[in-house]
Design an enzyme around this catalytic site. Structure first.
Site, PDB file in Angstrom:
ATOM      1  N   TYR A  96       0.845  -1.198   0.000  1.00 25.41           N
ATOM      2  CA  TYR A  96       0.000   0.000   0.000  1.00 25.41           C
ATOM      3  C   TYR A  96       0.878   1.246   0.000  1.00 25.41           C
ATOM      4  O   TYR A  96       0.559   2.235  -0.653  1.00 25.41           O
ATOM      5  CB  TYR A  96      -0.947  -0.007   1.204  1.00 25.41           C
ATOM      6  CG  TYR A  96      -1.929  -1.153   1.151  1.00 25.41           C
ATOM      7  CD1 TYR A  96      -3.081  -1.064   0.372  1.00 25.41           C
ATOM      8  CD2 TYR A  96      -1.701  -2.324   1.855  1.00 25.41           C
ATOM      9  CE1 TYR A  96      -3.971  -2.115   0.301  1.00 25.41           C
ATOM     10  CE2 TYR A  96      -2.592  -3.381   1.799  1.00 25.41           C
ATOM     11  CZ  TYR A  96      -3.730  -3.274   1.019  1.00 25.41           C
ATOM     12  OH  TYR A  96      -4.614  -4.320   0.944  1.00 25.41           O
ATOM     13  N   CYS A 115      -5.993  -5.416  -7.878  1.00 27.13           N
ATOM     14  CA  CYS A 115      -5.869  -5.111  -6.456  1.00 27.13           C
ATOM     15  C   CYS A 115      -5.341  -6.308  -5.672  1.00 27.13           C
ATOM     16  O   CYS A 115      -4.824  -6.144  -4.565  1.00 27.13           O
ATOM     17  CB  CYS A 115      -7.202  -4.614  -5.885  1.00 27.13           C
ATOM     18  SG  CYS A 115      -8.602  -5.688  -6.210  1.00 27.13           S
ATOM     19  N   HIS A 116      -5.428  -7.510  -6.246  1.00 26.48           N
ATOM     20  CA  HIS A 116      -4.890  -8.694  -5.570  1.00 26.48           C
ATOM     21  C   HIS A 116      -3.362  -8.618  -5.451  1.00 26.48           C
ATOM     22  O   HIS A 116      -2.786  -9.302  -4.611  1.00 26.48           O
ATOM     23  CB  HIS A 116      -5.307  -9.980  -6.301  1.00 26.48           C
ATOM     24  CG  HIS A 116      -4.784 -10.100  -7.694  1.00 26.48           C
ATOM     25  ND1 HIS A 116      -5.434  -9.521  -8.772  1.00 26.48           N
ATOM     26  CD2 HIS A 116      -3.682 -10.714  -8.197  1.00 26.48           C
ATOM     27  CE1 HIS A 116      -4.746  -9.795  -9.877  1.00 26.48           C
ATOM     28  NE2 HIS A 116      -3.687 -10.508  -9.551  1.00 26.48           N
ATOM     29  N   GLU A 173       0.100 -16.225 -10.804  1.00 27.94           N
ATOM     30  CA  GLU A 173       0.993 -15.304 -11.522  1.00 27.94           C
ATOM     31  C   GLU A 173       2.453 -15.492 -11.131  1.00 27.94           C
ATOM     32  O   GLU A 173       3.338 -15.003 -11.826  1.00 27.94           O
ATOM     33  CB  GLU A 173       0.575 -13.858 -11.252  1.00 27.94           C
ATOM     34  CG  GLU A 173      -0.777 -13.495 -11.830  1.00 27.94           C
ATOM     35  CD  GLU A 173      -1.186 -12.060 -11.536  1.00 27.94           C
ATOM     36  OE1 GLU A 173      -0.498 -11.368 -10.760  1.00 27.94           O
ATOM     37  OE2 GLU A 173      -2.205 -11.638 -12.093  1.00 27.94           O
ATOM     38  N   ASN A 215     -12.272  -1.245  -5.291  1.00 25.23           N
ATOM     39  CA  ASN A 215     -11.985  -1.446  -6.705  1.00 25.23           C
ATOM     40  C   ASN A 215     -13.110  -2.249  -7.361  1.00 25.23           C
ATOM     41  O   ASN A 215     -13.341  -3.396  -6.980  1.00 25.23           O
ATOM     42  CB  ASN A 215     -10.645  -2.185  -6.842  1.00 25.23           C
ATOM     43  CG  ASN A 215     -10.336  -2.591  -8.266  1.00 25.23           C
ATOM     44  OD1 ASN A 215     -10.901  -2.081  -9.228  1.00 25.23           O
ATOM     45  ND2 ASN A 215      -9.418  -3.536  -8.402  1.00 25.23           N
TER      46      ASN A 215
END
Length: 163
Positions: free
Chosen positions: A95, A126-127, A153, A118
């Site tokens: 953040y 946002c993950h 990912e 979001n």
């Protein structure tokens, strides 16, 4: 005219909401899950988002190129959401990293609140935002989904933090 389409993903059903103005929302469904919408039955305004999300889950797409038009959001929230889109595939940011990207390092809590609002999960990733300690923090789609998306990912993790 607004349209809705449903897409099955490895982490549950996803609802796409949009109109000719663009994609308004991508959300995970947990209750009253409808069947997926066949691409041939998807409204024209949602065909490309549907195709790109399927390609993402098939590991054929790493960066979304969509016209996004959320129906709500303050100027600050929209700045945060735009910053989310710059977090490179396979990377994470804190953040604080996002707040610094916005040239406002004291806005960490506000960044967290905007991140939680979001409307375009996965598309605006946002993950990929985690706590400064590396801990997984809240995710509107649930921490299990956040953990799955980050692991999904992870083999791609390399390069710059922001794309």
């Amino acid at each position: 005219m607004q349209a809705v389409a449903h897409l099955y993903s490895p982490i549950g059903m996803v609802a796409l909401h949009g109109s000719d103005a663009g994609l308004h929302a991508v959300q995970f469904l947990d209750h009253d899950v409808p069947p997926p919408t066949a691409l041939a039955d998807v409204a024209a305004c949602l065909q490309e988002p549907h195709r790109q999300l399927q390609a993402y889950f098939n590991r054929e797409l790493r960066e979304f190129k969509l016209q996004c038009e959320p129906l709500a959001g303050t100027e600050f929230q929209r700045q945060v959401w735009a910053a989310l889109a710059s977090i490179a595939h396979g990377r994470t940011a804190s953040y604080l990293d996002v707040a610094k990207l916005l040239n406002n390092p004291k806005s960490v809590r506000a960044v967290g609140a905007a991140n939680g609002q979001n409307p375009l999960a996965i598309v605006w990733p946002c993950h990929r935002v985690i706590g400064a300690s590396g801990a997984l923090t809240g995710y509107a789609g649930g921490l299990v989904r956040k953990q799955w998306l980050l692991a999904f990912e992870q083999p791609e993790r390399q390069g710059a933090l922001f794309g």
